[in-house]
Scaffold this motif. Structure first.
Motif, PDB file in Angstrom:
ATOM      1  N   TRP A 165       0.833  -1.204   0.000  1.00 27.54           N
ATOM      2  CA  TRP A 165       0.000   0.000   0.000  1.00 27.54           C
ATOM      3  C   TRP A 165       0.869   1.255   0.000  1.00 27.54           C
ATOM      4  CZ3 TRP A 165      -0.574   4.188   3.247  1.00 27.54           C
ATOM      5  CH2 TRP A 165      -1.702   5.000   3.028  1.00 27.54           C
ATOM      6  N   LEU A 166       1.925   1.269   0.822  1.00 26.07           N
ATOM      7  CA  LEU A 166       2.811   2.425   0.876  1.00 26.07           C
ATOM      8  C   LEU A 166       3.456   2.693  -0.483  1.00 26.07           C
ATOM      9  CD1 LEU A 166       4.646   1.921   4.300  1.00 26.07           C
ATOM     10  CD2 LEU A 166       3.154   3.841   3.681  1.00 26.07           C
ATOM     11  N   ARG A 167       3.909   1.631  -1.130  1.00 27.32           N
ATOM     12  CA  ARG A 167       4.554   1.809  -2.431  1.00 27.32           C
ATOM     13  C   ARG A 167       3.553   2.293  -3.476  1.00 27.32           C
ATOM     14  NH1 ARG A 167       9.068  -2.466  -4.165  1.00 27.32           N
ATOM     15  NH2 ARG A 167       8.916  -1.039  -5.914  1.00 27.32           N
ATOM     16  N   ARG A 168       2.347   1.780  -3.409  1.00 23.64           N
ATOM     17  CA  ARG A 168       1.332   2.173  -4.387  1.00 23.64           C
ATOM     18  C   ARG A 168       0.949   3.642  -4.220  1.00 23.64           C
ATOM     19  NH1 ARG A 168      -2.015  -0.803  -7.596  1.00 23.64           N
ATOM     20  NH2 ARG A 168      -3.960   0.170  -8.275  1.00 23.64           N
ATOM     21  N   ARG A 169       0.947   4.121  -2.983  1.00 19.44           N
ATOM     22  CA  ARG A 169       0.546   5.496  -2.709  1.00 19.44           C
ATOM     23  C   ARG A 169       1.698   6.488  -2.810  1.00 19.44           C
ATOM     24  NH1 ARG A 169      -4.226   5.933  -3.927  1.00 19.44           N
ATOM     25  NH2 ARG A 169      -4.294   7.916  -2.783  1.00 19.44           N
ATOM     26  N   SER A 170       2.925   5.986  -2.955  1.00 17.49           N
ATOM     27  CA  SER A 170       4.074   6.884  -3.028  1.00 17.49           C
ATOM     28  C   SER A 170       4.105   7.611  -4.368  1.00 17.49           C
ATOM     29  CB  SER A 170       5.372   6.087  -2.851  1.00 17.49           C
ATOM     30  OG  SER A 170       6.488   6.932  -3.007  1.00 17.49           O
ATOM     31  N   ARG A 171       4.498   8.871  -4.330  1.00 16.79           N
ATOM     32  CA  ARG A 171       4.652   9.656  -5.553  1.00 16.79           C
ATOM     33  C   ARG A 171       6.087  10.159  -5.704  1.00 16.79           C
ATOM     34  NH1 ARG A 171       1.007   7.297  -6.714  1.00 16.79           N
ATOM     35  NH2 ARG A 171      -1.044   7.912  -7.462  1.00 16.79           N
ATOM     36  N   LEU A 172       7.005   9.462  -5.072  1.00 15.91           N
ATOM     37  CA  LEU A 172       8.411   9.817  -5.159  1.00 15.91           C
ATOM     38  C   LEU A 172       9.131   8.769  -6.008  1.00 15.91           C
ATOM     39  CD1 LEU A 172       9.101  10.802  -1.447  1.00 15.91           C
ATOM     40  CD2 LEU A 172       8.795  12.328  -3.389  1.00 15.91           C
ATOM     41  N   PRO A 173      10.178   9.163  -6.760  1.00 12.84           N
ATOM     42  CA  PRO A 173      10.677  10.528  -6.863  1.00 12.84           C
ATOM     43  C   PRO A 173       9.845  11.360  -7.837  1.00 12.84           C
ATOM     44  CG  PRO A 173      12.001   9.083  -8.214  1.00 12.84           C
ATOM     45  CD  PRO A 173      10.987   8.202  -7.511  1.00 12.84           C
ATOM     46  N   ALA A 174       9.659  12.618  -7.525  1.00 13.52           N
ATOM     47  CA  ALA A 174       8.938  13.540  -8.394  1.00 13.52           C
ATOM     48  C   ALA A 174       9.906  14.639  -8.826  1.00 13.52           C
ATOM     49  CB  ALA A 174       7.746  14.144  -7.643  1.00 13.52           C
ATOM     50  N   ALA A 175       9.878  14.974 -10.104  1.00 17.32           N
ATOM     51  CA  ALA A 175      10.779  16.003 -10.616  1.00 17.32           C
ATOM     52  C   ALA A 175      10.508  17.329  -9.906  1.00 17.32           C
ATOM     53  CB  ALA A 175      10.594  16.166 -12.119  1.00 17.32           C
ATOM     54  N   LEU A 176      11.563  17.958  -9.435  1.00 16.41           N
ATOM     55  CA  LEU A 176      11.446  19.211  -8.689  1.00 16.41           C
ATOM     56  C   LEU A 176      12.425  20.210  -9.256  1.00 16.41           C
ATOM     57  CD1 LEU A 176      10.135  20.623  -6.209  1.00 16.41           C
ATOM     58  CD2 LEU A 176      12.104  19.830  -4.877  1.00 16.41           C
ATOM     59  N   GLU A 177      11.914  21.333  -9.777  1.00 18.42           N
ATOM     60  CA  GLU A 177      12.770  22.355 -10.362  1.00 18.42           C
ATOM     61  C   GLU A 177      13.037  23.454  -9.342  1.00 18.42           C
ATOM     62  OE1 GLU A 177      11.171  23.825 -13.965  1.00 18.42           O
ATOM     63  OE2 GLU A 177      11.154  21.882 -14.977  1.00 18.42           O
ATOM     64  N   ARG A 178      14.268  23.938  -9.349  1.00 17.17           N
ATOM     65  CA  ARG A 178      14.669  25.032  -8.461  1.00 17.17           C
ATOM     66  C   ARG A 178      15.048  26.251  -9.282  1.00 17.17           C
ATOM     67  NH1 ARG A 178      16.622  20.358  -6.179  1.00 17.17           N
ATOM     68  NH2 ARG A 178      16.123  20.015  -3.963  1.00 17.17           N
ATOM     69  N   LEU A 179      14.911  27.408  -8.688  1.00 16.77           N
ATOM     70  CA  LEU A 179      15.320  28.636  -9.345  1.00 16.77           C
ATOM     71  C   LEU A 179      16.822  28.606  -9.559  1.00 16.77           C
ATOM     72  CD1 LEU A 179      14.031  31.345 -10.278  1.00 16.77           C
ATOM     73  CD2 LEU A 179      14.763  32.314  -8.090  1.00 16.77           C
ATOM     74  N   SER A 180      17.265  28.861 -10.788  1.00 20.92           N
ATOM     75  CA  SER A 180      18.688  28.810 -11.092  1.00 20.92           C
ATOM     76  C   SER A 180      19.411  29.976 -10.444  1.00 20.92           C
ATOM     77  CB  SER A 180      18.896  28.858 -12.609  1.00 20.92           C
ATOM     78  OG  SER A 180      18.477  30.117 -13.113  1.00 20.92           O
ATOM     79  N   PRO A 181      20.722  29.815 -10.192  1.00 21.38           N
ATOM     80  CA  PRO A 181      21.490  30.926  -9.607  1.00 21.38           C
ATOM     81  C   PRO A 181      21.419  32.197 -10.442  1.00 21.38           C
ATOM     82  CG  PRO A 181      22.742  28.886  -9.508  1.00 21.38           C
ATOM     83  CD  PRO A 181      21.524  28.598 -10.344  1.00 21.38           C
ATOM     84  N   GLU A 182      21.370  32.067 -11.788  1.00 23.57           N
ATOM     85  CA  GLU A 182      21.292  33.247 -12.650  1.00 23.57           C
ATOM     86  C   GLU A 182      19.988  34.005 -12.409  1.00 23.57           C
ATOM     87  OE1 GLU A 182      21.894  30.221 -13.629  1.00 23.57           O
ATOM     88  OE2 GLU A 182      23.995  30.262 -14.249  1.00 23.57           O
ATOM     89  N   ASN A 183      18.873  33.256 -12.322  1.00 25.40           N
ATOM     90  CA  ASN A 183      17.589  33.914 -12.083  1.00 25.40           C
ATOM     91  C   ASN A 183      17.525  34.535 -10.693  1.00 25.40           C
ATOM     92  OD1 ASN A 183      16.680  33.226 -14.612  1.00 25.40           O
ATOM     93  ND2 ASN A 183      15.644  31.356 -13.920  1.00 25.40           N
ATOM     94  N   THR A 184      18.176  33.897  -9.727  1.00 21.92           N
ATOM     95  CA  THR A 184      18.200  34.451  -8.374  1.00 21.92           C
ATOM     96  C   THR A 184      18.953  35.764  -8.351  1.00 21.92           C
ATOM     97  OG1 THR A 184      18.145  32.220  -7.447  1.00 21.92           O
ATOM     98  CG2 THR A 184      18.859  33.985  -5.996  1.00 21.92           C
ATOM     99  N   THR A 185      20.094  35.840  -9.072  1.00 21.91           N
ATOM    100  CA  THR A 185      20.882  37.073  -9.124  1.00 21.91           C
ATOM    101  C   THR A 185      20.090  38.190  -9.801  1.00 21.91           C
ATOM    102  OG1 THR A 185      22.927  35.796  -9.224  1.00 21.91           O
ATOM    103  CG2 THR A 185      23.027  38.094  -9.933  1.00 21.91           C
ATOM    104  N   ALA A 186      19.414  37.861 -10.915  1.00 21.40           N
ATOM    105  CA  ALA A 186      18.624  38.864 -11.624  1.00 21.40           C
ATOM    106  C   ALA A 186      17.490  39.389 -10.748  1.00 21.40           C
ATOM    107  CB  ALA A 186      18.072  38.274 -12.916  1.00 21.40           C
ATOM    108  N   ARG A 187      16.866  38.508 -10.008  1.00 23.51           N
ATOM    109  CA  ARG A 187      15.777  38.934  -9.124  1.00 23.51           C
ATOM    110  C   ARG A 187      16.301  39.874  -8.052  1.00 23.51           C
ATOM    111  NH1 ARG A 187      14.026  34.469  -5.167  1.00 23.51           N
ATOM    112  NH2 ARG A 187      16.061  35.175  -4.366  1.00 23.51           N
ATOM    113  N   ASP A 188      17.470  39.578  -7.479  1.00 28.86           N
ATOM    114  CA  ASP A 188      18.045  40.422  -6.435  1.00 28.86           C
ATOM    115  C   ASP A 188      18.414  41.799  -6.988  1.00 28.86           C
ATOM    116  OD1 ASP A 188      17.732  38.349  -4.699  1.00 28.86           O
ATOM    117  OD2 ASP A 188      19.827  37.668  -4.813  1.00 28.86           O
TER     118      ASP A 188
END
Length: 254
Positions: A224-247
């Motif tokens: 049941w645990l395996r059937r209900r698991s949704r991992l691994p799920a693709a997770l995108e992070r803000l790139s360092p370039e975009n973080t610098t531009a935002r700052d």
């Protein structure tokens, strides 16, 4: 306080006759590897705790823990995993049937970087007929239903990343299903042949009722645990370039 590379975890109940030689063997096997040893005395009624206290007074790498009332093997391993300081956790049983001489090869395979857990595979068993047949049935059913590609998930010898272990769901008897649980979290497991020895002293605390039937019930929960698991799920992070531009935009508007 520095963190060792490996934390060896040993759940033990009434194993005062087996622990002295087992601890000596671990020290010899891991002489070249920075390690600590956590032994969880699960409410032993023999001299296990007195033995651990005496040994810890002479060996700073030994960290004894204990339960006032028996909590079981999974709880012992889970709690020790949270107390451990190593990057890798290495588990083995306290009855002396697992051979510490196998630990270096399992650790070496784990550190190659492409796996989360390395499980031992007892190709030749030294147990009584009841233990062998119940384990064979449980392993066969588990392999068919969970498809975890682990021929001997009940082997106490395992090496795994501590951070991955801490993410696993906790429940009683979880130690029997570690490969399937790790895979449900996106990890990879491999198995290596290991030695298996006759029990030294004392007696096993497992029988048909708490090994085979309980294992089949727990297996349904793991499915049941395996059937209900949704991992691994693709997770995108803000790139360092975009973080610098935002700052920079924030600085221009302030």
């Amino acid at each position: 306080m520095t963190s060792p590379l490996v934390s060896v975890i040993i759940p033990a109940r009434d194993e005062s006759g087996n622990l002295p030689s087992l601890l000596d063997e671990i020290a010899d096997a891991l002489a070249a590897i920075d390690h600590e040893v956590l032994v969880v005395d699960d409410a032993s009624r023999d001299g296990t705790w007195a033995l651990l206290e005496a040994r810890a007074a002479e060996d700073p790498r030994l960290r004894p823990l204990r339960h006032a009332e028996s909590a079981g093997q999974s709880t012992s391993v889970w709690q020790a995993g949270h107390e451990a300081r190593g990057e890798w956790l290495a588990t083995l049983d306290g009855d002396g049937q697992n051979d510490p001489a196998d630990l270096p090869s399992l650790i070496e395979r784990a550190r190659q970087g492409d796996v989360t857990l390395v499980a031992g595979h007892r190709t030749t068993r030294h147990d009584d007929w009841l233990k062998r047949i119940s384990s064979r049935i449980a392993n066969g059913v588990r392999a068919r239903l969970l498809r975890d590609q682990t021929p001997d998930t009940g082997c106490g010898l395992k090496v795994m990343r501590r951070e991955a272990f801490l993410r696993l769901p906790y429940f009683n008897h979880m130690h029997r299903f570690l490969p399937a649980l790790v895979q449900a979290q996106g990890g990879r497991c491999v198995s290596l042949p290991v030695n298996h020895r006759p029990r030294g002293t004392g007696r096993s605390h497992y029988g048909l009722n708490n090994r085979l039937w309980a294992g089949l019930l727990d297996m349904a929960g793991v499915m049941w645990l395996r059937r209900r698991s949704r991992l691994p799920a693709a997770l995108e992070r803000l790139s360092p370039e975009n973080t610098t531009a935002r700052d920079e935009r924030t600085e221009r508007t302030t």
